[in-house]
Design an enzyme around this catalytic site. Sequence first.
Site, short mmCIF file in Angstrom:
data_model
loop_
_atom_site.label_atom_id
_atom_site.label_comp_id
_atom_site.label_asym_id
_atom_site.label_seq_id
_atom_site.Cartn_x
_atom_site.Cartn_y
_atom_site.Cartn_z
N GLU A 55 0.82 -1.21 0.00
CA GLU A 55 0.00 0.00 0.00
C GLU A 55 0.85 1.26 0.00
OE1 GLU A 55 -4.07 0.28 1.70
OE2 GLU A 55 -2.93 1.14 3.38
N LYS A 57 0.74 4.89 1.21
CA LYS A 57 -0.02 5.67 2.19
C LYS A 57 0.92 6.67 2.86
CE LYS A 57 -1.33 3.53 6.02
NZ LYS A 57 -2.14 2.73 6.99
N LYS A 117 -8.16 2.55 -2.66
CA LYS A 117 -8.44 2.45 -1.22
C LYS A 117 -9.07 3.77 -0.77
CE LYS A 117 -7.68 0.27 2.82
NZ LYS A 117 -6.32 0.28 3.38
N GLU A 166 -14.48 -5.49 2.73
CA GLU A 166 -13.76 -5.52 4.00
C GLU A 166 -14.73 -5.79 5.16
OE1 GLU A 166 -10.57 -2.58 4.82
OE2 GLU A 166 -11.95 -1.91 6.40
N ASN A 186 -10.21 -6.94 8.20
CA ASN A 186 -9.40 -5.85 8.71
C ASN A 186 -9.14 -6.04 10.19
OD1 ASN A 186 -8.12 -3.43 9.29
ND2 ASN A 186 -9.49 -2.21 8.02
N GLU A 216 -5.80 -7.75 6.54
CA GLU A 216 -5.39 -6.36 6.39
C GLU A 216 -5.02 -5.74 7.74
OE1 GLU A 216 -8.50 -4.09 4.53
OE2 GLU A 216 -9.39 -5.88 3.70
N SER A 217 -4.00 -4.91 7.74
CA SER A 217 -3.63 -4.05 8.87
C SER A 217 -2.98 -4.81 10.03
CB SER A 217 -4.84 -3.28 9.41
OG SER A 217 -5.45 -2.52 8.41
#
Length: 259
Positions: A55, A57, A117, A166, A186, A216-217
């Site tokens: 990603e 960001k 995103k 998500e 997530n 994710e994350s």
Amino acid sequence: MNILEEIIAAKRQEVATARTLRPEAVIRAAAEACNRPVHSLREALAASPGGIIAEFKRRSPSKGFIHPGARIEEIVPGYAAAGATALSVLTDNPYFGGSADDLLHARRRTSLPLLRKDFVVDEFQICEARIWGADAVLLIAAVLSPDETLRLARYAHALGLEVLLELHGEDELCCLNKYVDVVGVNNRDLKTFRTDPARSFELVKQLPAGTVKISESGLSDPETVRALRAAGFDGFLMGETFMKEADPAQALARFVAEL
């Protein structure tokens, strides 16, 4: 009002303002006329041994600026060369420091699947995604009803885009529908922004067989990623782990090598 509610309220206002600048009929016509080939996120994840969605960001609401001087022109080709399976590009500006230009520049510099995103709440944003070069859009079950998710996912497919849905908990499984191509769990609580990978290990058991799944994350070490793959995940969306480094692409290359 928590941070998620604040972001969604701002996003709806952003869409309303965008409509005054570009009539919806015009942007729908442009999106429907777009004949750019779409690179399948689902197929890329299913075929990849690593499955890293790297990603781009610059900042986050919880951490502030992570990499304020980040240049898409440098990082996107670097990610691709370092072994990313696909790329995620933040287009939200107020909270994440992203923009439409980031997605447009990313498209010019890679043939990897690109995920827009953002906090998608309207078909207008899906039209933007198609025009700006995305191959897939993110839909967040926490901010959409099952009917809204179905409507938006169906429209994304009509434009040739794939859908990443998500989820954060078992109560959101009702948002799954036949137009969802990839399901993401997530690990970040969008109300508190705390992360816990245990969320992925718990929810993966509830997902339908055959679903292409990503976590994710909150992922920062190869051991956790290997454990998640063994649990059934096909991919892993990672941003901060790489973007906090001086050279995000080099950080990704090291991570892939350790995997």
